[in-house]
Design a protein around this motif. Structure first.
Motif, PDB file in Angstrom:
ATOM      1  N   SER A 188       0.800  -1.217   0.000  1.00 51.57           N
ATOM      2  CA  SER A 188       0.000   0.000   0.000  1.00 51.57           C
ATOM      3  C   SER A 188       0.835   1.269   0.000  1.00 51.57           C
ATOM      4  CB  SER A 188      -0.919   0.011   1.236  1.00 51.57           C
ATOM      5  OG  SER A 188      -0.138   0.106   2.411  1.00 51.57           O
ATOM      6  N   SER A 189       2.155   1.154  -0.006  1.00 50.13           N
ATOM      7  CA  SER A 189       3.017   2.313   0.162  1.00 50.13           C
ATOM      8  C   SER A 189       2.921   3.298  -0.979  1.00 50.13           C
ATOM      9  CB  SER A 189       4.472   1.848   0.315  1.00 50.13           C
ATOM     10  OG  SER A 189       4.899   1.152  -0.839  1.00 50.13           O
ATOM     11  N   ASN A 190       2.406   2.869  -2.126  1.00 52.49           N
ATOM     12  CA  ASN A 190       2.315   3.784  -3.266  1.00 52.49           C
ATOM     13  C   ASN A 190       1.006   4.540  -3.302  1.00 52.49           C
ATOM     14  OD1 ASN A 190       0.778   1.524  -3.831  1.00 52.49           O
ATOM     15  ND2 ASN A 190       1.159   1.644  -6.039  1.00 52.49           N
ATOM     16  N   VAL A 191       0.136   4.343  -2.330  1.00 52.90           N
ATOM     17  CA  VAL A 191      -1.190   4.958  -2.381  1.00 52.90           C
ATOM     18  C   VAL A 191      -1.116   6.445  -2.128  1.00 52.90           C
ATOM     19  CG1 VAL A 191      -3.467   5.002  -1.329  1.00 52.90           C
ATOM     20  CG2 VAL A 191      -2.315   2.831  -1.689  1.00 52.90           C
ATOM     21  N   THR A 192      -0.447   6.848  -1.038  1.00 50.87           N
ATOM     22  CA  THR A 192      -0.447   8.245  -0.653  1.00 50.87           C
ATOM     23  C   THR A 192       0.218   9.150  -1.685  1.00 50.87           C
ATOM     24  OG1 THR A 192      -0.501   7.627   1.677  1.00 50.87           O
ATOM     25  CG2 THR A 192       0.200   9.872   1.174  1.00 50.87           C
ATOM     26  N   PRO A 193       1.404   8.808  -2.217  1.00 51.90           N
ATOM     27  CA  PRO A 193       1.995   9.659  -3.247  1.00 51.90           C
ATOM     28  C   PRO A 193       1.097   9.850  -4.456  1.00 51.90           C
ATOM     29  CG  PRO A 193       3.635   8.143  -2.396  1.00 51.90           C
ATOM     30  CD  PRO A 193       2.312   7.718  -1.834  1.00 51.90           C
ATOM     31  N   LEU A 194       0.386   8.818  -4.864  1.00 55.14           N
ATOM     32  CA  LEU A 194      -0.508   8.950  -6.008  1.00 55.14           C
ATOM     33  C   LEU A 194      -1.555   9.998  -5.748  1.00 55.14           C
ATOM     34  CD1 LEU A 194      -1.068   5.265  -7.132  1.00 55.14           C
ATOM     35  CD2 LEU A 194      -0.196   7.120  -8.543  1.00 55.14           C
ATOM     36  N   PHE A 195      -2.127   9.964  -4.545  1.00 54.23           N
ATOM     37  CA  PHE A 195      -3.183  10.918  -4.274  1.00 54.23           C
ATOM     38  C   PHE A 195      -2.620  12.313  -4.065  1.00 54.23           C
ATOM     39  CE2 PHE A 195      -6.377  13.209  -1.920  1.00 54.23           C
ATOM     40  CZ  PHE A 195      -7.464  12.972  -2.723  1.00 54.23           C
ATOM     41  N   ASN A 196      -1.423  12.400  -3.500  1.00 56.94           N
ATOM     42  CA  ASN A 196      -0.806  13.708  -3.353  1.00 56.94           C
ATOM     43  C   ASN A 196      -0.605  14.362  -4.708  1.00 56.94           C
ATOM     44  OD1 ASN A 196      -0.707  13.536  -0.611  1.00 56.94           O
ATOM     45  ND2 ASN A 196       1.430  12.856  -0.504  1.00 56.94           N
ATOM     46  N   SER A 213     -11.210  17.972  -3.501  1.00 53.31           N
ATOM     47  CA  SER A 213     -12.505  17.295  -3.629  1.00 53.31           C
ATOM     48  C   SER A 213     -13.541  17.985  -2.760  1.00 53.31           C
ATOM     49  CB  SER A 213     -12.383  15.815  -3.232  1.00 53.31           C
ATOM     50  OG  SER A 213     -11.811  15.686  -1.940  1.00 53.31           O
ATOM     51  N   PHE A 214     -14.813  17.765  -3.114  1.00 52.40           N
ATOM     52  CA  PHE A 214     -15.940  18.387  -2.414  1.00 52.40           C
ATOM     53  C   PHE A 214     -17.032  17.351  -2.183  1.00 52.40           C
ATOM     54  CE2 PHE A 214     -13.795  21.956  -4.260  1.00 52.40           C
ATOM     55  CZ  PHE A 214     -14.060  23.051  -3.458  1.00 52.40           C
ATOM     56  N   LYS A 215     -17.925  17.666  -1.250  1.00 49.35           N
ATOM     57  CA  LYS A 215     -19.157  16.900  -1.088  1.00 49.35           C
ATOM     58  C   LYS A 215     -20.322  17.879  -1.115  1.00 49.35           C
ATOM     59  CE  LYS A 215     -19.562  17.036   3.984  1.00 49.35           C
ATOM     60  NZ  LYS A 215     -19.723  16.241   5.229  1.00 49.35           N
ATOM     61  N   THR A 216     -21.497  17.404  -1.545  1.00 48.98           N
ATOM     62  CA  THR A 216     -22.719  18.206  -1.470  1.00 48.98           C
ATOM     63  C   THR A 216     -23.693  17.521  -0.532  1.00 48.98           C
ATOM     64  OG1 THR A 216     -23.523  17.110  -3.497  1.00 48.98           O
ATOM     65  CG2 THR A 216     -22.526  19.298  -3.736  1.00 48.98           C
ATOM     66  N   THR A 217     -24.432  18.335   0.212  1.00 45.34           N
ATOM     67  CA  THR A 217     -25.425  17.820   1.149  1.00 45.34           C
ATOM     68  C   THR A 217     -26.719  18.607   1.013  1.00 45.34           C
ATOM     69  OG1 THR A 217     -24.695  19.309   2.934  1.00 45.34           O
ATOM     70  CG2 THR A 217     -23.665  17.141   2.827  1.00 45.34           C
ATOM     71  N   VAL A 218     -27.831  17.948   1.308  1.00 48.43           N
ATOM     72  CA  VAL A 218     -29.127  18.621   1.412  1.00 48.43           C
ATOM     73  C   VAL A 218     -29.671  18.351   2.805  1.00 48.43           C
ATOM     74  CG1 VAL A 218     -29.648  18.498  -1.052  1.00 48.43           C
ATOM     75  CG2 VAL A 218     -30.354  16.628   0.445  1.00 48.43           C
ATOM     76  N   GLN A 219     -30.510  19.265   3.280  1.00 51.34           N
ATOM     77  CA  GLN A 219     -31.051  19.140   4.625  1.00 51.34           C
ATOM     78  C   GLN A 219     -32.531  18.830   4.576  1.00 51.34           C
ATOM     79  OE1 GLN A 219     -30.887  22.629   7.333  1.00 51.34           O
ATOM     80  NE2 GLN A 219     -29.755  21.268   8.706  1.00 51.34           N
ATOM     81  N   LEU A 258      -9.680   7.873  -0.066  1.00 52.43           N
ATOM     82  CA  LEU A 258     -11.062   8.285   0.113  1.00 52.43           C
ATOM     83  C   LEU A 258     -11.050   9.499   1.034  1.00 52.43           C
ATOM     84  CD1 LEU A 258     -12.720   4.778   0.650  1.00 52.43           C
ATOM     85  CD2 LEU A 258     -12.766   6.182  -1.428  1.00 52.43           C
ATOM     86  N   THR A 259     -11.201  10.685   0.460  1.00 50.59           N
ATOM     87  CA  THR A 259     -11.098  11.909   1.255  1.00 50.59           C
ATOM     88  C   THR A 259     -12.333  12.145   2.118  1.00 50.59           C
ATOM     89  OG1 THR A 259     -11.906  13.157  -0.668  1.00 50.59           O
ATOM     90  CG2 THR A 259      -9.535  13.044  -0.346  1.00 50.59           C
ATOM     91  N   MET A 260     -13.422  11.458   1.803  1.00 54.11           N
ATOM     92  CA  MET A 260     -14.627  11.570   2.617  1.00 54.11           C
ATOM     93  C   MET A 260     -14.550  10.629   3.817  1.00 54.11           C
ATOM     94  SD  MET A 260     -14.798   9.344   0.012  1.00 54.11           S
ATOM     95  CE  MET A 260     -15.276  10.367  -1.370  1.00 54.11           C
ATOM     96  N   SER A 261     -15.277  10.945   4.875  1.00 57.00           N
ATOM     97  CA  SER A 261     -15.266  10.110   6.073  1.00 57.00           C
ATOM     98  C   SER A 261     -16.143   8.877   5.875  1.00 57.00           C
ATOM     99  CB  SER A 261     -15.782  10.911   7.268  1.00 57.00           C
ATOM    100  OG  SER A 261     -17.166  11.203   7.107  1.00 57.00           O
ATOM    101  N   ARG A 262     -15.971   7.890   6.744  1.00 55.83           N
ATOM    102  CA  ARG A 262     -16.839   6.712   6.710  1.00 55.83           C
ATOM    103  C   ARG A 262     -18.291   7.134   6.950  1.00 55.83           C
ATOM    104  NH1 ARG A 262     -13.590   1.985   7.633  1.00 55.83           N
ATOM    105  NH2 ARG A 262     -11.753   2.356   6.326  1.00 55.83           N
ATOM    106  N   ALA A 309      -6.260   5.860   2.945  1.00 58.11           N
ATOM    107  CA  ALA A 309      -5.704   5.209   1.759  1.00 58.11           C
ATOM    108  C   ALA A 309      -6.357   3.846   1.558  1.00 58.11           C
ATOM    109  CB  ALA A 309      -4.196   5.041   1.913  1.00 58.11           C
ATOM    110  N   ILE A 310      -6.613   3.507   0.304  1.00 59.46           N
ATOM    111  CA  ILE A 310      -7.252   2.230  -0.008  1.00 59.46           C
ATOM    112  C   ILE A 310      -6.636   1.634  -1.269  1.00 59.46           C
ATOM    113  CG2 ILE A 310      -9.114   3.392  -1.293  1.00 59.46           C
ATOM    114  CD1 ILE A 310     -10.964   1.091  -0.328  1.00 59.46           C
ATOM    115  N   SER A 311      -6.462   0.322  -1.261  1.00 61.73           N
ATOM    116  CA  SER A 311      -6.028  -0.416  -2.450  1.00 61.73           C
ATOM    117  C   SER A 311      -7.100  -1.440  -2.787  1.00 61.73           C
ATOM    118  CB  SER A 311      -4.706  -1.151  -2.182  1.00 61.73           C
ATOM    119  OG  SER A 311      -3.648  -0.248  -1.981  1.00 61.73           O
ATOM    120  N   LEU A 312      -7.513  -1.465  -4.045  1.00 60.81           N
ATOM    121  CA  LEU A 312      -8.450  -2.494  -4.487  1.00 60.81           C
ATOM    122  C   LEU A 312      -7.624  -3.698  -4.914  1.00 60.81           C
ATOM    123  CD1 LEU A 312     -11.069  -0.461  -6.571  1.00 60.81           C
ATOM    124  CD2 LEU A 312     -10.869  -0.747  -4.094  1.00 60.81           C
TER     125      LEU A 312
END
Length: 249
Positions: free
Chosen positions: A4-12, A80-86, A198-202, A235-238
Motif C-alpha cells: 500500500s506504500s504507493n497509495v499516498t503519493p498517487l493521491f498527493n 474534492s468536495f461533497k454536497t449535502t441537502v437538509q 477516500l477523502t470523505m469520512s466513513r 488510503a485504499i487499495s483495491l
C-alpha cells in the motif's frame, strides 16, 4: 502491508493537479475532462477570460449553500468536495462527491438557486464560471452548448444511478459499487484505479449510501479480511476488482 506504500503519493499528485490558479484552460491537465473540450483556440481564449480561478479553500469550507444567490457553476480544479441537502427534520444527506474536472452546482440552473451545500473535503480549488456570461458565450459557440447539454445529461444519469443504488441493492452491493465508481473516476483522470485515497469520512460514505456507519465499518473490515481491499486511514487499495464487480449485483 508494504503493497500500500504507493497509495499516498498517487493521491498527493492528484491534490496538486494544476494548483497554480492562473494557468490557462488550454494548458490545464484537466482540459479533456472539462467544459472547453473541443472548442477552437480563439473561442477557448475568450472563455478563459470569464473564468475565475480560486485560491485554495481549506477543508470544510462552504463553496455555496442554499442561502447563496445563484450566479455561477463551478469546476473542481484540485482537491474534492461533497454536497449535502437538509431534510425538514434537520438531518443532512450527502448527495454527491466531486473530484477534479467535475462540475458542482449544475442542478441550480433550472430554479436559479442552489439546492445543496457544497463543502471542501480537503484543501481544494475551483474554476468559477459565471452563468450569465456562460449563456452569452453559448449563443455563439455551438460546441459549448453541446458540452453543457452533455454535462446536464451526465447529472441526470448519475441521479438515476444513485436512486437505483439506494433502493435496490444490498449493503454489500452498495459499498462495492461505490468503491468501483470512485476507482473509475480516478482512472479517468489518469491516476491509479487500484490505489487512491477516500477523502470523505466513513460517516459521509454511510450517509450517501443510506447505511449506518457501523454497517460501513463492518463491511470495510469484511472486504479487507476477504482480500478484496486493503485500507490504512484514508488510503485504499483495491486488491480484487473482479470480485468486487461480482459483488455489485
Amino acid at each position: 502491508m508494504a503493497q500500500s506504500s504507493n497509495v499516498t503519493p498517487l493521491f498527493n499528485d492528484l491534490a496538486k493537479v494544476e494548483h497554480d490558479h492562473n494557468i490557462a484552460c488550454q494548458d490545464c491537465a484537466l482540459y479533456r475532462l472539462c467544459l472547453p473540450l473541443g472548442l477552437h483556440r480563439n473561442d477557448l481564449a475568450e472563455l478563459d477570460e470569464i473564468i475565475q480561478r480560486s485560491q485554495s479553500f481549506p477543508r470544510g469550507h462552504a463553496l455555496f449553500n442554499t442561502d447563496t444567490s445563484f450566479h455561477s457553476i463551478f469546476v473542481v480544479r484540485s482537491g474534492s468536495f461533497k454536497t449535502t441537502v437538509q431534510a425538514v427534520d434537520g438531518r443532512e444527506h450527502v448527495t454527491g462527491f466531486y473530484f477534479p474536472g467535475e462540475f458542482i452546482g449544475m442542478d441550480a440552473i433550472y430554479a436559479k438557486a442552489y439546492k445543496s451545500t457544497a463543502k471542501s473535503l480537503e484543501s481544494s480549488t475551483v474554476c468559477e464560471l459565471p452563468f450569465e456570461k456562460l449563456q452569452e458565450f453559448s449563443a455563439t459557440m455551438p460546441q459549448l452548448q453541446i458540452q453543457l447539454m452533455s454535462r446536464l445529461s451526465r447529472e441526470l444519469s448519475g441521479d438515476k444511478s444513485l436512486m437505483f443504488l439506494l433502493g435496490k441493492k444490498t449493503a454489500e452491493e452498495k459499498l462495492a459499487t461505490f468503491l468501483l465508481s470512485i476507482s473509475k473516476r480516478f482512472q479517468d483522470r489518469g491516476f491509479s484505479a487500484a490505489d487512491f485515497q477516500l477523502t470523505m469520512s466513513r460517516g459521509d460514505i454511510a450517509n450517501h449510501l443510506g447505511l449506518a456507519v457501523e454497517t460501513i465499518s463492518r463491511l470495510f473490515t469484511r472486504f479487507q479480511d476477504d482480500g478484496l481491499i486493503y485500507t490504512k486511514n484514508k488510503a485504499i487499495s483495491l486488491r480484487d476488482a473482479e470480485r468486487l464487480k461480482q459483488l455489485c449485483g
